[in-house]
Design an enzyme around this catalytic site. Structure first.
Site, PDB file in Angstrom:
ATOM      1  N   CYS A 125       0.834  -1.198   0.000  1.00  0.00           N
ATOM      2  CA  CYS A 125       0.000   0.000   0.000  1.00  0.00           C
ATOM      3  C   CYS A 125       0.872   1.252   0.000  1.00  0.00           C
ATOM      4  O   CYS A 125       1.408   1.651   1.044  1.00  0.00           O
ATOM      5  CB  CYS A 125      -0.926   0.000   1.217  1.00  0.00           C
ATOM      6  SG  CYS A 125      -1.999   1.457   1.309  1.00  0.00           S
ATOM      7  N   CYS A 181      -0.419   4.125   2.143  1.00  0.00           N
ATOM      8  CA  CYS A 181      -0.305   3.868   3.582  1.00  0.00           C
ATOM      9  C   CYS A 181       1.126   4.099   4.074  1.00  0.00           C
ATOM     10  O   CYS A 181       1.352   4.680   5.134  1.00  0.00           O
ATOM     11  CB  CYS A 181      -0.690   2.428   3.911  1.00  0.00           C
ATOM     12  SG  CYS A 181      -2.294   1.904   3.323  1.00  0.00           S
ATOM     13  N   ASP A 182       2.097   3.607   3.318  1.00  0.00           N
ATOM     14  CA  ASP A 182       3.476   3.540   3.793  1.00  0.00           C
ATOM     15  C   ASP A 182       4.455   4.449   3.060  1.00  0.00           C
ATOM     16  O   ASP A 182       5.622   4.539   3.435  1.00  0.00           O
ATOM     17  CB  ASP A 182       3.990   2.095   3.683  1.00  0.00           C
ATOM     18  CG  ASP A 182       3.128   1.119   4.468  1.00  0.00           C
ATOM     19  OD1 ASP A 182       2.596   1.530   5.522  1.00  0.00           O
ATOM     20  OD2 ASP A 182       2.986  -0.039   4.033  1.00  0.00           O
TER      21      ASP A 182
END
Length: 299
Positions: free
Chosen positions: A130, A133-134
């Site tokens: 992701c 997300c990261d």
């Protein structure tokens, strides 16, 4: 006794909840993580009809608020089994058991791993599925994205704005994603296409420090020094736990036509876990509506 129980709280599941209660039926949505599904991680959704731009979080939040305000119940529980009692069904979760007249399976899909040694071990230590997300953990660093579809291209675009260098590794000589996204990436100085290539090894002890990449045509192997490896090579359907009650395709998708009916009385399926050609937000929402209306009609 609920009229309809919906397993999965993504776009298909929440849409099914909306249409179920609008059809005058009681509905319970079961979700093991959080509402929204995979789209909740997308920073900008621009392909949903009627909405030019919206974040995945806002899109999912709008669906959730609409479904629950109309009267659909929502519980954070993981469904583990469906018991066919004939005219009724029992849905077993990790916390309780619920009775209903019809079930809609909308469990979606999850990210497909490359299958490399130590990939799982280094997930969270440089390997990610992701980008939104990261990605911020890799600001100013060098990263690679593996994949050739729209998700890979979107991930690369997002990362190119915060990372020093972004490699896009794809096993074919052409991308499967939208050409407009490919052209945007071509114009970026910090993006490099690595085509006809596959990742064969992840380097690093406790953190990702690089990867080995093999050209599938020349068989030449090169080493890229990177800090992050973002995997975007497709999805694996989540539905195998219900294989005792519904039929799965060879790829693991729940078999059902455009009417979303599985062939098992009172059991329907919707969204990315269903056998179909196109898996997009619009088709997930459409599946949810079709499954709910057909379930409501049947009971």
């Amino acid at each position: 006794m609920y009229d309809i129980i919906i397993i999965g709280g993504g776009t298909a599941g929440l849409s099914a909840g909306i249409y179920s209660v609008r059809a005058g039926k009681s509905a319970l949505i079961l979700e093991k993580k959080t509402y929204g599904g995979q789209i909740i991680n997308s920073p900008d959704v621009e392909n949903y009809p009627g909405i030019a731009h919206i974040s995945g979080f806002d899109f999912a939040n709008g669906l959730y608020e609409q479904a629950t305000s109309l009267g659909a119940e929502f519980k954070l529980e993981e469904a583990t089994k469906i018991i066919d009692n004939g005219e009724t069904k029992t849905v077993v979760t990790d916390e309780a058991e619920y009775e209903c007249k019809a079930v809609i399976i909308a469990t979606g899909a999850t990210n497909r791993p490359i299958g490399l040694e130590r990939e799982k071990e280094l997930t969270g230590a440089g390997v990610s599925y992701c980008a939104t997300c990261d990605g911020m953990f890799f600001r100013g660093k060098d990263v690679a994205v593996v994949g050739g579809g729209n998700t890979a291209l979107e991930d690369a675009g997002f990362l190119s704005d915060i990372c020093n260098k972004v490699y896009i590794i794809h096993r074919r000589d052409e991308f499967r994603g939208d050409e407009s996204d490919v052209e945007k990436l071509r114009k970026k100085d910090n993006v490099e296409f690595v085509l006809d290539s596959v990742v064969t090894e992840i380097l690093g002890e406790n953190l990702v420090e690089g990867i080995k990449v093999k050209n599938v045509k020349t068989e030449e192997i090169n080493e890229l020094k990177i800090n992050g490896l973002f995997v975007a090579i497709g999805q694996v359907p989540v539905g195998d736990i219900f294989s005792d009650i519904v039929k799965l395709s060879e790829s693991g998708y729940i078999e059902a036509g455009e009417d979303c009916y599985t062939g098992v009385s009172g059991v329907y399926t919707a969204g990315d876990c269903r056998t179909k050609e196109v898996r997009q937000l619009a088709t997930a929402a459409a599946d949810g509506a079709v499954a709910a209306l057909n379930a409501a009609k049947a009971i």
